[in-house]
Every structure is written in C-alpha cells, then in structure tokens.
Design a protein around this motif. Structure first.
Motif, PDB file in Angstrom:
ATOM      1  N   GLY A 194       0.830  -0.948   0.002  1.00  0.00           N
ATOM      2  CA  GLY A 194      -0.037  -0.008   0.048  1.00  0.00           C
ATOM      3  C   GLY A 194       0.777   1.296  -0.052  1.00  0.00           C
ATOM      4  N   SER A 198       1.568   4.061  -3.537  1.00  0.00           N
ATOM      5  CA  SER A 198       1.592   5.792  -3.708  1.00  0.00           C
ATOM      6  C   SER A 198       2.866   6.186  -4.220  1.00  0.00           C
ATOM      7  CB  SER A 198       1.437   6.585  -2.470  1.00  0.00           C
ATOM      8  OG  SER A 198      -0.109   6.335  -2.003  1.00  0.00           O
ATOM      9  N   THR A 235       1.208   2.815   8.293  1.00  0.00           N
ATOM     10  CA  THR A 235      -0.043   1.886   7.612  1.00  0.00           C
ATOM     11  C   THR A 235      -0.280   2.588   6.133  1.00  0.00           C
ATOM     12  OG1 THR A 235      -1.612   3.756   8.618  1.00  0.00           O
ATOM     13  CG2 THR A 235      -0.893   1.670  10.029  1.00  0.00           C
ATOM     14  N   ALA A 236      -1.074   1.920   5.665  1.00  0.00           N
ATOM     15  CA  ALA A 236      -1.771   2.120   4.366  1.00  0.00           C
ATOM     16  C   ALA A 236      -3.100   1.578   4.182  1.00  0.00           C
ATOM     17  CB  ALA A 236      -0.633   1.649   3.041  1.00  0.00           C
ATOM     18  N   SER A 237      -3.793   1.950   3.039  1.00  0.00           N
ATOM     19  CA  SER A 237      -4.807   1.518   2.757  1.00  0.00           C
ATOM     20  C   SER A 237      -4.751   0.042   2.487  1.00  0.00           C
ATOM     21  CB  SER A 237      -5.645   2.089   1.502  1.00  0.00           C
ATOM     22  OG  SER A 237      -6.691   1.343   1.177  1.00  0.00           O
ATOM     23  N   ARG A 239      -6.675  -1.847   0.565  1.00  0.00           N
ATOM     24  CA  ARG A 239      -7.136  -1.823  -0.563  1.00  0.00           C
ATOM     25  C   ARG A 239      -6.274  -1.097  -1.583  1.00  0.00           C
ATOM     26  NH1 ARG A 239     -12.290  -0.784  -1.507  1.00  0.00           N
ATOM     27  NH2 ARG A 239     -12.488  -2.315  -3.287  1.00  0.00           N
ATOM     28  N   ALA A 240      -5.047  -0.570  -1.409  1.00  0.00           N
ATOM     29  CA  ALA A 240      -4.392   0.525  -2.015  1.00  0.00           C
ATOM     30  C   ALA A 240      -4.234   0.184  -3.652  1.00  0.00           C
ATOM     31  CB  ALA A 240      -3.086   0.518  -1.624  1.00  0.00           C
ATOM     32  N   ALA A 243      -8.821  -0.572  -5.056  1.00  0.00           N
ATOM     33  CA  ALA A 243      -9.837   0.407  -4.836  1.00  0.00           C
ATOM     34  C   ALA A 243     -10.222   1.289  -5.828  1.00  0.00           C
ATOM     35  CB  ALA A 243      -9.652   1.016  -3.517  1.00  0.00           C
ATOM     36  N   GLY A 246      -7.701   3.702  -6.283  1.00  0.00           N
ATOM     37  CA  GLY A 246      -6.193   2.901  -5.639  1.00  0.00           C
ATOM     38  C   GLY A 246      -5.568   3.088  -7.177  1.00  0.00           C
TER      39      GLY A 246
END
Length: 458
Positions: A194, A198, A235-237, A239-240, A243, A246
């Motif tokens: 996740g 990014s 932390t991260a999503s 569902r990165a 989504a 995403g």
C-alpha cells in the motif's frame, strides 16, 4: 463538483492487495519448479552483469555523487565500485546502473524490466542483514511475480498513457521482495504494498536520457523504504491496489484482475523473462537481428542503396529517433540499430557509444535506412529489404529475435554477455569468480560473500 470519467470505477474488484500480500508472505521457500529456479538464477546473474558493467558510466558517477551528499552509512555495496552507502542509496544507484546500458532483462508480455527494481532492493537489504542466497532468490521470484502480475493487469493501457511500466510497477515488486526478506506477515506486507502504491516512478518522456534508468533505481529505493516503513508499523490502505481510487484504477482503464489471481502460486512470471543480446530498446532487436543476418550473407554497407524496414507502429513510437546525438539517444533509434548490426554484426554497449553514434560513416548509413509502419507485423517482428546499388533486393524476415522466449540466450551466451560487461570493470579473473559464486547462489550462506567480489578493491 464531481467530474465524469471515461471508464466507471470498478467497485467489485477482488482484494488483490491482500491476495498478493498473503502470497508473498506465506508461499513456501523454493516453492516452484526447477525451470523457475533456473530462470531466477539467470535473471539475477544477468542483472548483476548489467549493474557492474555500467558502474563507471557518467550516470552512475552522478548518482553516487548525489547520494554521498547525504553522508550515507556504509551498509551496502555499490556494484563495481569501492564506495559503500546506505541500503536505500545502494538500491537507487544499483538500480540506475543496471538499466543504464538498456541491456537488462525483459518480461516481454509487458516490456517490464523486472530485475532492476527488485534485485537492486533485495540485494542491498540482504547484504546489510547478512542473509543468504536462498532468501534472495525467494524474494526475487516473488517480487517479480507481484510486479509483473500487476503489469499484466494494466498493460498496454497503462504503458500507452506514457508510464514507464518498469518503474511504475517495480516499486511494488521491490516492496514485496523486501517484505519477504524482512519476514513480514501478510498484514504488514499488505501495508508495504500500500505504501509503495503511492510511489509509481517514471514517464516515457524520459527515454533517451539518464532519467530513464533512474526509474528502476527510484522504484527499488521506494519499495525498500515501503517495506521498512511497514516493518515499523506505518500504515496504508489495505485496498491500495484495487480500490476505485487505488493505484490500478487511477493509472489504467484496463483492469484485468484475473491476471493477478489466475494460477497465483502455480505460474511464475519470471518463467517468461528474457535476456537482451543487444544493448538497446527491445523493439529494435528484430531489426538488429535482421541486419546481422544481412551481414552474414555478405552484404556490406558500401553495397547498400537503402534498407527498407516494415515494422509495427510501436517500434517507431519508441525508437524512431532519426538523428540521435549521443549513445543514450542511439538506444532509441532503430536506424542506428540497423546500421550497427550491418557494420559490426553486433550491438553491445560499445556500438552505442557517443563516438560510434556520431561517426560520419554511421550517420550516412542511418540516412539510408527507411522505416514504414505496418501494423499487420507483430511488435516482435520485422520485414527488412536491402536494396543494393546493383539493383539486387535481399529480404530478411525475423519473427522472433535472438534473446526472445522462442530463441532464448543459452547459458553460454549469457555468460559471454556477463563477461563482456564485467571484465572491463573488474577484470577477467574476478568475472570468473563472480560467475562461479552466482552458480551456487542458492547455497551461499551470506550474500556478502558475493558482494565483496563485486568491489574492485576487495
């Protein structure tokens, strides 16, 4: 105000972030066939040779100078050099050098060069931690699988938008490989993916400059840092990747989720890796192959009135530089590739030097190469016709170039390539020692046994 999008968001995508994280964290060590294991060893060996070979290139010199401003701790080796730097900087610099010659591996389905981001990150981490070759090979196979499966999901739409897919998926592979080395559980591996999601690296506008090889280096560093952050509880999503906002759905309209899930843990994308015999963009290889065949049939540059190429449109889109000005630009000129193949019968790094690219004889020969788009011809093929000054026409058709999956480099050819890259940097004796160490890599108890051999002053 909400804006319309051309492709509606997919709200029912499978949980690929969690699936890939669980796969990375729990798949058994050496949980694949002998054929997959062989390609893992060949992939690492090819990557290592490319990284060492470019160790003295001006791009590597600049990268080392830049990271040393940070006063890095001596944690890991800059391959082919005496400097040792922190692991993030080693991942960056080795990733850059491994792609500088454009001589590295290629996952042909996606045109991803998968080893650059993944191997650069995992070797740096393994060297710092004193981990062995078995752990590195496991991390390499699994990290490449993550990067290439996500690439399969998006290619060609993502690439056609202008992303350099090696960098823009490589950070995921590097994160997965490093998470595996760190022994992260499925949850923290998902966080690593996740965080990496990014940080996609690279656009195709940079092709022909030093920033193109920065992409795998930047991806290696981003993936390594993502795993370290996740290890520390960042932390991260969860569902990165899948989504609606995403990674995949933001950067691509193609969302073939089954490419991630189909035969996960049974089919490994490293099985479809290939190794370049020519130091340039992969789509030029059929044309160079054809030109070398003309040379083998006795055709000389002095006999040639013109050379006609029929190629897929992607060839000219990626490598249509008619008048390259330096070696890096020459790697994206199908015209120079053809001239090199005919004049030298090869197209290694020497044939893409600034001096050769600007040689008046090469410039004159390039001007006699004519390329026409014909999309009935596959991206991996070329139809070449040499029109000679006496009126004769000699045709060559290449459907799959040397180095492709259909005509792979043998182990002997791969070793010859490795030695041609490493010997000028470290010497023939050291190249032979590294080859022997790579041959027994799975049994190395500590990768520092190998990295020590990769420094000139060792």
């Amino acid at each position: 105000m909400a804006r319309n999008t051309s492709i509606p968001a997919d709200t029912s995508a499978p949980p690929i972030t969690a699936l890939l994280a669980r796969f990375t964290a729990t798949h058994p060590s050496r949980g694949w066939s002998d054929a997959v294991e062989r390609e893992a060893q060949r992939t690492f060996y090819n990557w290592l040779g490319c990284a060492i070979g470019a160790a003295r290139h001006e791009a590597a010199e600049a990268a080392v100078a830049a990271v040393q401003v940070l006063q890095p701790a001596p944690q890991a080796t800059v391959l082919g050099r005496n400097e040792r730097v922190d692991i993030a900087s080693a991942a960056l610099v080795n990733g850059i050098s491994s792609h500088t010659f454009d001589f590295d591996d290629t996952h042909l389905k996606t045109i991803i060069h998968p080893a650059g981001p993944v191997a650069s990150a995992v070797l740096a981490l393994a060297e710092k931690n004193g981990q062995g070759g078995r752990a590195v090979l496991d991390a390499l196979v699994l990290g490449i699988d993550v990067a290439c499966r996500v690439g399969n999901t998006m290619y060609p739409d993502h690439y056609d938008r202008g992303w350099h897919i090696t960098g823009s998926t490589g950070m995921l592979g590097a994160a997965a490989g490093c998470a595996r080395l760190l022994g992260l559980d499925a949850h923290r591996t998902a966080m690593a993916l996740g965080i990496a999601a990014s940080q996609p690296v690279g656009v195709r506008e940079q092709f022909g400059t030093m920033t193109k090889p920065f992409h795998p280096g930047g991806a290696a560093r981003a993936g390594l840092m993502s795993a370290l952050l996740a290890q520390a509880g960042f932390t991260a999503s969860p569902r990165a990747l899948e989504a609606p906002r995403g990674f995949v759905q933001v950067v691509s309209d193609k969302r073939a989720w089954h490419e991630v899930t189909d035969e996960l843990g049974e089919r490994f994308e490293i099985s479809f890796n290939s190794y370049k015999p020519f130091a340039c963009g992969i789509v030029i290889h059929p044309s160079i192959d054809a030109a070398t065949q003309l040379r083998e049939r006795g055709v000389t540059p002095g006999q040639v009135e013109r050379i006609e190429l029929r190629v897929h449109s992607l060839v000219l889109e990626l490598t249509g530089k008619r008048e390259p000005r330096d070696g890096l630009q020459g790697k994206f000129s199908v015209y120079h590739g053809v001239a090199a193949g005919l004049v030298y019968g090869r197209a290694g790094e020497d044939e893409f030097s600034d001096a050769v690219v600007n040689d008046p004889a090469m410039v004159a020969l390039r001007a006699r190469v004519q390329a026409t788009v014909d999309d009935s011809i596959d991206e991996e093929a070329v139809h070449m016709t040499a029109v000679l000054k006496d009126g004769a026409r000699i045709e060559v058709r290449v459907d799959h170039a040397i180095g492709s999956l259909q005509r792979p480099l043998s182990d002997a050819q791969l070793q010859a390539k490795f030695e041609s890259l490493v010997t000028p940097v470290l010497g023939a004796a050291r190249a032979a020692e590294i080859t022997a160490a790579c041959g027994r890599i799975a049994g190395l108890a500590d990768m520092r046994q190998l990295t020590a051999l990769c420094r000139p002053g060792a």
